[in-house]
Write an enzyme that holds these catalytic residues in place. Sequence first.
Site, PDB file in Angstrom:
ATOM      1  N   CYS A 264     -30.171   9.184   2.101  1.00  0.00           N
ATOM      2  CA  CYS A 264     -30.993   8.039   1.678  1.00  0.00           C
ATOM      3  C   CYS A 264     -31.814   8.336   0.432  1.00  0.00           C
ATOM      4  O   CYS A 264     -32.073   7.435  -0.369  1.00  0.00           O
ATOM      5  CB  CYS A 264     -31.892   7.560   2.820  1.00  0.00           C
TER       6      CYS A 264
ATOM      7  N   HIS B 207     -36.987   7.798   6.260  1.00  0.00           N
ATOM      8  CA  HIS B 207     -35.950   7.109   5.489  1.00  0.00           C
ATOM      9  C   HIS B 207     -36.503   6.683   4.139  1.00  0.00           C
ATOM     10  O   HIS B 207     -37.635   6.221   4.032  1.00  0.00           O
ATOM     11  CB  HIS B 207     -35.491   5.882   6.286  1.00  0.00           C
TER      12      HIS B 207
END
Length: 236
Positions: free
Chosen positions: A99, A170
Amino acid sequence: METPDESPSAKRWLPLEANPDVMNQFLWGLGLPEDEAECCDVYGLEDELLAMVPQPVLAVLFLFPITSQTEEERLQQDNEKRDASSKVYFMKQTVGNACGTIGLLHSVGNITSEIKLQEGSFLDKFFKSTASMDPMERAAVLENDREMEVTHSIAATAGETEASDNVDTHFICFTCVDGELYELDGSKSGPISHGASSPSSLLQDTAEVIKGVIQKNPESLNFNVIALSKKVAGAF
Protein backbone atom coordinates in the site's frame (compact mmCIF):
# COMPACT_ATOMS: atom_id res chain seq x y z
CA MET A 1 -2.13 -5.02 4.98
CA GLU A 2 -3.82 -7.80 3.06
CA THR A 3 -6.18 -6.70 0.33
CA PRO A 4 -9.45 -8.16 -0.94
CA ASP A 5 -7.88 -8.68 -4.36
CA GLU A 6 -5.03 -10.85 -3.11
CA SER A 7 -5.16 -14.47 -4.19
CA PRO A 8 -4.12 -17.11 -1.61
CA SER A 9 -0.77 -17.40 -3.38
CA ALA A 10 -0.34 -13.65 -3.87
CA LYS A 11 2.98 -11.96 -3.25
CA ARG A 12 3.53 -10.22 0.06
CA TRP A 13 6.11 -7.46 0.36
CA LEU A 14 7.59 -5.91 3.47
CA PRO A 15 5.75 -2.66 4.23
CA LEU A 16 7.32 0.74 3.60
CA GLU A 17 7.97 2.79 6.72
CA ALA A 18 6.07 6.07 7.02
CA ASN A 19 9.34 7.95 6.73
CA PRO A 20 9.87 10.80 4.22
CA ASP A 21 13.59 10.03 3.88
CA VAL A 22 12.87 6.41 2.91
CA MET A 23 10.15 7.49 0.48
CA ASN A 24 12.36 10.15 -1.10
CA GLN A 25 15.19 7.71 -1.77
CA PHE A 26 12.62 5.28 -3.18
CA LEU A 27 11.04 7.82 -5.56
CA TRP A 28 14.31 9.49 -6.56
CA GLY A 29 15.79 6.09 -7.37
CA LEU A 30 12.83 5.26 -9.62
CA GLY A 31 13.03 8.40 -11.72
CA LEU A 32 11.49 11.33 -9.84
CA PRO A 33 14.26 13.96 -10.09
CA GLU A 34 15.45 15.17 -6.71
CA ASP A 35 14.95 18.80 -7.74
CA GLU A 36 11.33 18.18 -8.82
CA ALA A 37 9.57 17.02 -5.64
CA GLU A 38 10.12 15.52 -2.20
CA CYS A 39 8.16 13.94 0.64
CA CYS A 40 8.01 15.74 3.97
CA ASP A 41 6.35 15.21 7.33
CA VAL A 42 3.08 16.91 8.23
CA TYR A 43 3.46 17.38 11.99
CA GLY A 44 -0.16 18.13 12.75
CA LEU A 45 -3.49 19.14 11.25
CA GLU A 46 -3.80 22.56 12.89
CA ASP A 47 -3.47 25.55 10.55
CA GLU A 48 -0.14 26.72 11.98
CA LEU A 49 1.40 23.25 11.48
CA LEU A 50 -0.03 22.88 7.98
CA ALA A 51 1.53 26.26 7.16
CA MET A 52 4.97 24.76 7.84
CA VAL A 53 4.62 22.25 5.00
CA PRO A 54 6.51 23.31 1.84
CA GLN A 55 4.19 24.50 -0.93
CA PRO A 56 2.88 23.69 -3.42
CA VAL A 57 1.64 20.32 -2.13
CA LEU A 58 1.04 17.87 -4.99
CA ALA A 59 -0.35 14.91 -3.02
CA VAL A 60 -0.85 13.71 0.55
CA LEU A 61 -0.17 10.23 1.94
CA PHE A 62 -2.10 9.07 5.00
CA LEU A 63 -1.27 6.07 7.17
CA PHE A 64 -4.04 4.86 9.46
CA PRO A 65 -4.89 1.77 11.54
CA ILE A 66 -7.10 -0.95 10.05
CA THR A 67 -10.09 -1.64 12.30
CA SER A 68 -13.39 -3.44 11.93
CA GLN A 69 -14.96 -0.01 11.42
CA THR A 70 -12.63 0.99 8.57
CA GLU A 71 -13.24 -2.37 6.89
CA GLU A 72 -17.01 -1.95 7.24
CA GLU A 73 -16.80 1.51 5.65
CA ARG A 74 -14.65 0.19 2.82
CA LEU A 75 -17.21 -2.53 1.99
CA GLN A 76 -20.02 0.01 2.15
CA GLN A 77 -18.19 2.40 -0.19
CA ASP A 78 -17.49 -0.43 -2.64
CA ASN A 79 -21.23 -1.02 -2.92
CA GLU A 80 -21.90 2.59 -3.86
CA LYS A 81 -21.78 3.69 -7.49
CA ARG A 82 -19.21 6.46 -7.87
CA ASP A 83 -18.23 8.53 -10.88
CA ALA A 84 -14.68 9.82 -11.09
CA SER A 85 -12.90 11.98 -13.62
CA SER A 86 -11.35 9.91 -16.40
CA LYS A 87 -8.15 11.84 -15.72
CA VAL A 88 -7.68 10.13 -12.33
CA TYR A 89 -4.88 7.56 -12.40
CA PHE A 90 -6.03 4.67 -10.19
CA MET A 91 -4.74 1.15 -9.68
CA LYS A 92 -5.75 -1.79 -7.51
CA GLN A 93 -3.53 -3.39 -4.90
CA THR A 94 -2.99 -7.12 -5.36
CA VAL A 95 0.34 -7.45 -3.54
CA GLY A 96 0.21 -7.73 0.25
CA ASN A 97 1.75 -4.79 2.14
CA ALA A 98 2.32 -2.83 -1.07
CA CYS A 99 0.00 0.00 0.00
CA GLY A 100 2.90 2.40 0.57
CA THR A 101 4.20 1.82 -2.95
CA ILE A 102 0.66 2.04 -4.37
CA GLY A 103 0.16 5.32 -2.49
CA LEU A 104 3.35 6.75 -3.95
CA LEU A 105 2.43 5.57 -7.46
CA HIS A 106 -1.01 7.17 -7.07
CA SER A 107 0.71 10.37 -5.92
CA VAL A 108 3.08 10.57 -8.87
CA GLY A 109 0.66 9.13 -11.43
CA ASN A 110 -1.75 12.02 -10.96
CA ILE A 111 0.83 14.81 -11.18
CA THR A 112 2.76 13.84 -14.30
CA SER A 113 1.70 17.16 -15.86
CA GLU A 114 3.16 19.04 -12.86
CA ILE A 115 6.55 17.34 -12.73
CA LYS A 116 9.09 16.06 -15.22
CA LEU A 117 10.08 12.44 -14.70
CA GLN A 118 13.50 11.26 -15.80
CA GLU A 119 13.22 10.03 -19.39
CA GLY A 120 13.43 6.25 -19.61
CA SER A 121 13.26 5.77 -15.83
CA PHE A 122 11.07 3.16 -14.16
CA LEU A 123 8.35 5.68 -13.31
CA ASP A 124 8.43 7.21 -16.78
CA LYS A 125 8.06 3.82 -18.46
CA PHE A 126 5.51 2.53 -15.94
CA PHE A 127 3.06 5.40 -16.35
CA LYS A 128 3.44 5.53 -20.13
CA SER A 129 2.93 1.78 -20.53
CA THR A 130 -0.07 1.59 -18.16
CA ALA A 131 -1.81 4.83 -19.20
CA SER A 132 -4.60 3.09 -21.13
CA MET A 133 -4.93 0.08 -18.80
CA ASP A 134 -7.68 -0.53 -16.27
CA PRO A 135 -6.90 -0.63 -12.50
CA MET A 136 -6.49 -4.42 -12.33
CA GLU A 137 -4.22 -4.50 -15.40
CA ARG A 138 -2.01 -1.86 -13.81
CA ALA A 139 -1.90 -3.95 -10.62
CA ALA A 140 -0.78 -7.01 -12.61
CA VAL A 141 2.04 -5.05 -14.25
CA LEU A 142 3.27 -3.93 -10.83
CA GLU A 143 2.97 -7.40 -9.29
CA ASN A 144 5.04 -8.96 -12.07
CA ASP A 145 7.72 -6.26 -12.19
CA ARG A 146 10.95 -7.58 -10.70
CA GLU A 147 12.68 -4.18 -10.68
CA MET A 148 9.94 -2.66 -8.53
CA GLU A 149 9.88 -5.65 -6.18
CA VAL A 150 13.63 -5.37 -5.55
CA THR A 151 13.49 -1.58 -5.17
CA HIS A 152 10.57 -1.86 -2.74
CA SER A 153 12.41 -4.48 -0.70
CA ILE A 154 15.50 -2.27 -0.40
CA ALA A 155 13.37 0.71 0.67
CA ALA A 156 11.36 -1.38 3.14
CA THR A 157 14.52 -2.43 4.97
CA ALA A 158 16.00 1.08 4.97
CA GLY A 159 13.72 2.47 7.67
CA GLU A 160 14.45 3.08 11.34
CA THR A 161 12.14 0.31 12.57
CA GLU A 162 12.58 -3.39 11.93
CA ALA A 163 10.54 -4.44 8.90
CA SER A 164 7.78 -6.99 9.49
CA ASP A 165 5.09 -8.22 7.13
CA ASN A 166 2.58 -8.43 10.01
CA VAL A 167 1.00 -4.98 9.92
CA ASP A 168 -2.41 -3.54 10.77
CA THR A 169 -2.01 -0.13 9.12
CA HIS A 170 -2.73 1.06 5.60
CA PHE A 171 -1.51 3.86 3.30
CA ILE A 172 -3.82 5.86 1.03
CA CYS A 173 -3.27 8.90 -1.17
CA PHE A 174 -5.19 12.16 -1.56
CA THR A 175 -4.80 14.27 -4.68
CA CYS A 176 -6.64 16.98 -6.58
CA VAL A 177 -7.78 16.17 -10.13
CA ASP A 178 -10.10 18.36 -12.19
CA GLY A 179 -11.02 20.49 -9.19
CA GLU A 180 -11.97 17.56 -6.95
CA LEU A 181 -10.28 15.99 -3.94
CA TYR A 182 -9.88 12.26 -4.53
CA GLU A 183 -9.03 9.52 -2.07
CA LEU A 184 -7.08 6.77 -3.83
CA ASP A 185 -6.97 3.46 -2.01
CA GLY A 186 -5.90 0.35 -3.90
CA SER A 187 -8.00 -1.85 -1.62
CA LYS A 188 -11.18 -0.09 -2.77
CA SER A 189 -13.00 -0.50 -6.06
CA GLY A 190 -12.21 2.98 -7.35
CA PRO A 191 -11.41 6.62 -6.53
CA ILE A 192 -13.58 8.35 -3.92
CA SER A 193 -14.40 12.02 -4.32
CA HIS A 194 -14.48 14.21 -1.23
CA GLY A 195 -15.82 17.26 -3.02
CA ALA A 196 -14.40 20.41 -4.53
CA SER A 197 -10.74 21.23 -4.04
CA SER A 198 -7.84 23.03 -5.71
CA PRO A 199 -4.08 22.62 -5.83
CA SER A 200 -3.70 25.51 -3.37
CA SER A 201 -6.19 24.07 -0.86
CA LEU A 202 -5.32 20.38 -1.30
CA LEU A 203 -3.48 20.07 2.02
CA GLN A 204 -6.16 21.88 4.04
CA ASP A 205 -9.00 19.96 2.36
CA THR A 206 -7.24 16.64 2.98
CA ALA A 207 -6.63 17.60 6.61
CA GLU A 208 -10.38 18.00 7.13
CA VAL A 209 -11.04 14.49 5.75
CA ILE A 210 -8.25 13.02 7.88
CA LYS A 211 -9.60 14.72 11.02
CA GLY A 212 -12.87 12.86 10.45
CA VAL A 213 -11.05 9.52 10.25
CA ILE A 214 -9.08 10.23 13.42
CA GLN A 215 -12.22 11.25 15.31
CA LYS A 216 -13.68 7.81 14.58
CA ASN A 217 -10.60 6.15 16.10
CA PRO A 218 -9.86 8.28 19.18
CA GLU A 219 -8.02 5.47 20.97
CA SER A 220 -5.39 5.04 18.27
CA LEU A 221 -2.19 7.04 17.93
CA ASN A 222 -1.08 5.15 14.82
CA PHE A 223 -1.64 7.91 12.26
CA ASN A 224 0.90 9.52 9.98
CA VAL A 225 0.59 12.21 7.31
CA ILE A 226 3.22 12.87 4.63
CA ALA A 227 3.03 15.48 1.88
CA LEU A 228 4.62 15.26 -1.54
CA SER A 229 5.66 18.83 -2.29
CA LYS A 230 7.03 20.33 -5.46
CA LYS A 231 10.52 21.76 -5.18
CA VAL A 232 10.54 25.46 -6.00
CA ALA A 233 13.67 27.02 -7.51
CA GLY A 234 15.44 29.18 -4.95
CA ALA A 235 13.59 27.67 -1.96
CA PHE A 236 15.54 26.32 0.97
